[in-house]
Design a protein around this motif. Sequence first.
Motif, PDB file in Angstrom:
ATOM      1  N   LEU A 130     -10.380  72.229 -36.898  1.00 32.44           N
ATOM      2  CA  LEU A 130     -11.639  71.851 -37.587  1.00 32.44           C
ATOM      3  C   LEU A 130     -11.546  70.085 -37.647  1.00 32.44           C
ATOM      4  N   ALA A 131     -10.452  69.891 -38.340  1.00 31.21           N
ATOM      5  CA  ALA A 131     -10.126  68.356 -38.597  1.00 31.21           C
ATOM      6  C   ALA A 131     -10.120  67.566 -37.300  1.00 31.21           C
ATOM      7  N   ALA A 132      -9.484  68.361 -36.286  1.00 31.20           N
ATOM      8  CA  ALA A 132      -9.231  67.423 -34.832  1.00 31.20           C
ATOM      9  C   ALA A 132     -10.684  67.097 -34.472  1.00 31.20           C
ATOM     10  N   ASP A 133     -11.534  68.287 -34.684  1.00 34.87           N
ATOM     11  CA  ASP A 133     -12.902  68.052 -34.224  1.00 34.87           C
ATOM     12  C   ASP A 133     -13.895  66.985 -34.699  1.00 34.87           C
ATOM     13  N   GLN A 134     -13.196  66.390 -35.805  1.00 37.92           N
ATOM     14  CA  GLN A 134     -14.198  65.164 -36.568  1.00 37.92           C
ATOM     15  C   GLN A 134     -13.460  63.966 -36.251  1.00 37.92           C
TER      16      GLN A 134
END
Length: 945
Positions: free
Chosen positions: A279-283
Amino acid sequence: MTERPTRRRRKLFEREAELATVDEALEQLGGAGTGTGAGGALLAFSGPAGLGKTTLLAEVRRRALARDCTLLAARGGEQEQSQPFHVARQLIQPHLAGRPEEELRAALGSWYSIVGPALGLCAPEQGAPPDPQGLRDGLDWVLTHLTVQRAPVALVLDDAHWADPESLSWLAAFAPRAEHLPLLLVVAYRPEELPAHADAFRTLPGRAGHRPLALAPLTEAAVSTLVREAVGDHADDAFCREAWAVTTGNPFEAVELTAKVRDKGLDPTSVSAPLLRDLAADQRGSGLVARFERLGPSTVRFGWACAVLGTAIPQELAARVAGLGPEEAAAATARLREARILSAAGEEPDAGLEFVHPLIATALYRSIPDALRVALHGQAAVAVVDAGLGSSAAARHLLETHPENDPWVVRTLRAAAAENLRAGAPEAARRQLARALREPPDFDERAAVLYELGCASLLTEPANTVNHLRAALAEPFDDPALRQGIVIRLAQVLAHSDRLADASESLAREIPYTRDVRARLRLQSEQFMWDAFDAVEPDSPARSRRLARLADRLTGRDLTERYVIGLRAWDACLRGEPVDVVLHHAVRALGTEFSWAHEDRGFEVPVLTAMVHMYADRPGRAEELFEAGTAEFERHGWRGAHLSFAYSLRAYIRYRRGRLAEAEELARAGLRLAERVGRGTPVHWYAIAILATTLLARGRVDEAWELAREHGFGESFPAAVVFPDAQTVYAELLLARGQAKAAVAELEAVDRRLGPRGIRNPSWCPWQLHLARAVAAEDPGRARDLAEDAVRRARAFGAPSGIGQALRVAAEVAPPEERPALLTEAVSLLSESPAGYELALALAALGTELRDTALLTRAAVTARECGADGLERGAVDALLALGGGLPCAAAPEDALTQEEAGLARRAAEGDPAASGPGLSAVCRKLGTDRTGLREALEVFARSSR
């Protein structure tokens, strides 16, 4: 007050120390106007992207408004860095825009035409543009005036690392003043991206502690609290710990991550913790771009258009750049806001759009395919022009496009460059014209673009300016006026680069091929001017004869003719023609109008014409001319080299009048301005030479020598003629330090330089007199010959001050029996001249020679009135050695009246009623203040007896 309202107030975590510093500064600021506070301050917050600088500054703005501060707010933009004064306009324009012109002129005063165009408040006026230093001074005045009027003021600048260079360098230079005003200046920036010209924000100390205040990442506890407030108290420790680990405590990433957790309905337990990394990589980075691209083609095009346009983006403009209709644009906006990519820039309906965070804007901009990004900038340029935003707004987009041989691009860039040059942003103009040259312009337009590029580069890149102008001359074109302008500007930049011979040669090559008689005369006047300043001109006497023949038959019907006549007056002064002839030509040159700040002419001839009056013993008229010229420089915003010349040469006039304290003050002001222009420039030579001369006259030899050492004065000498002559001043310094042999070598070099040119007027350059003094001990016969020749030349010129000075030095090297007669004549002539310091020297010499206490008393008093402290001490010592009393400040003819003496006695006895302007005048006569009146009266009484 102007505040761009925030969408919602975010909670700050672990910023208590920073907010305490802000509160302390605001408390001090609030009390500044009442006398209870310490005044303003500078606060600088630094940290990498995402550490919460923007959120912190939003809270600063809120707290400033809560304390009734006037708020000036701005934000640097990655895409707007090439748009000059973009930040300055954000800060100041909202407080002044919309007023009627008369009201705006009244508010800005004499700065209206200087800062108005830079701030977008008015169109540039015709005439010469301000120099960058003058514009910065004007912006200083506007901000200071606004601060005083609307105190207390909080100025908040976010993303300072992306501010345009013109605004950022101005604010960095202004920052030290904040502590002396009711102004809190708060900036936030990324330290690794802050430009060198804004280093003041890194190092400036102040009341709030050391700067900058570096923001730290959030601790695990803070991220845990943030997560639980967003998704619920049931979030377990393992989940919160992982959220902290994957975001590394970055507040922006932590907030975005919790929003994703909430949107996806993720259970905040240890079981879900491994999902947080994805999820963090997605932002961020490629993950953010991939998420953005899943929003659909029309939304992607709209988002890219917004990334190209920058900040405060009008939806309609972004739609046009993206090629979308109103409904598609509205739908794309909604999707991007829902995806937490875009948000409203404010609560006003026309506030436009902005990215939720600059990191998102940067990531999306860099994700645009290269060819498409170039095309979008081209579409944006057309769109902003059609929207009425002007050529300057379009230019920043055109700088990012590829050359396509488009005449519209060239026209737009030239228009933007002209606007920016007149607004005081030559570096921006230079970038735009360089881009126009690559387009390229049409065959018959190329020379004009090269000429404009040379004009824009004049102050910052003189070597490149020469190349541009020579390339322009090599182009085939048929515009005689343009060709003349190029040649004149080329000569100007060569001369200002200390290449005076090259300047003259460039004009000489053009003159034979110039058919128009008036145009040819204009080129001749320019050549005569630069030849006059060339210290090693090979054929000066022949040039002088040509100039005399030409000037003597001109009537002065236009500015060009008056310039030629002015040069004739100067040449006559240098060569020592009779003073009546010199003044005749000077008066003819002045005519009814003689601008010092003409758009396409230098200020050199007006300066020379004014200085002629000084050498001809008309210093009052010279000062009148300089005061008018200085006022004209200031009106045009010329506060660099031009104003430094004006202050320094006014100092020299005061020196020649014997007003040494005033001369020193003006010379130091001229030096401060010259330092801003740069060392080694002609204006720097003038400032140092005049200040050193003044310090010597005041008796501060060591200080004058240290000044010379500090500034490298004497290591080499300029190719240009300066006045006073720099090498002669250096020799005078050596002589004052007792280094006679070194002084002789320098002065003989002056003779070799000036002698072949026929420049031997001792009123202009007394090198013969200094050389006579220097060789007197070793070769008295040569000393007498030199002095006698100087006297003869001074008499031929006819200025009493010059004759008196030459006679005084001749007496110094003459046999004892001849000295009294020479000195008596010197005193007589100098008493009728404006040369107060020279009179004091002659009085002291004659008083010493005749052992006359009355003359020595007069010498001491005259020296005191001049500010010649060393000479006064010497005269007093000689007077006391002869048994005389201490002199009062008044010369015999200025003795106190009975009424004045009575007033002084009452004041000395402590009568409070004995005060006012009358007492001040008495104190000036006695050379004391109220506390020293009793002693001064006793000295006066003894002297009167």
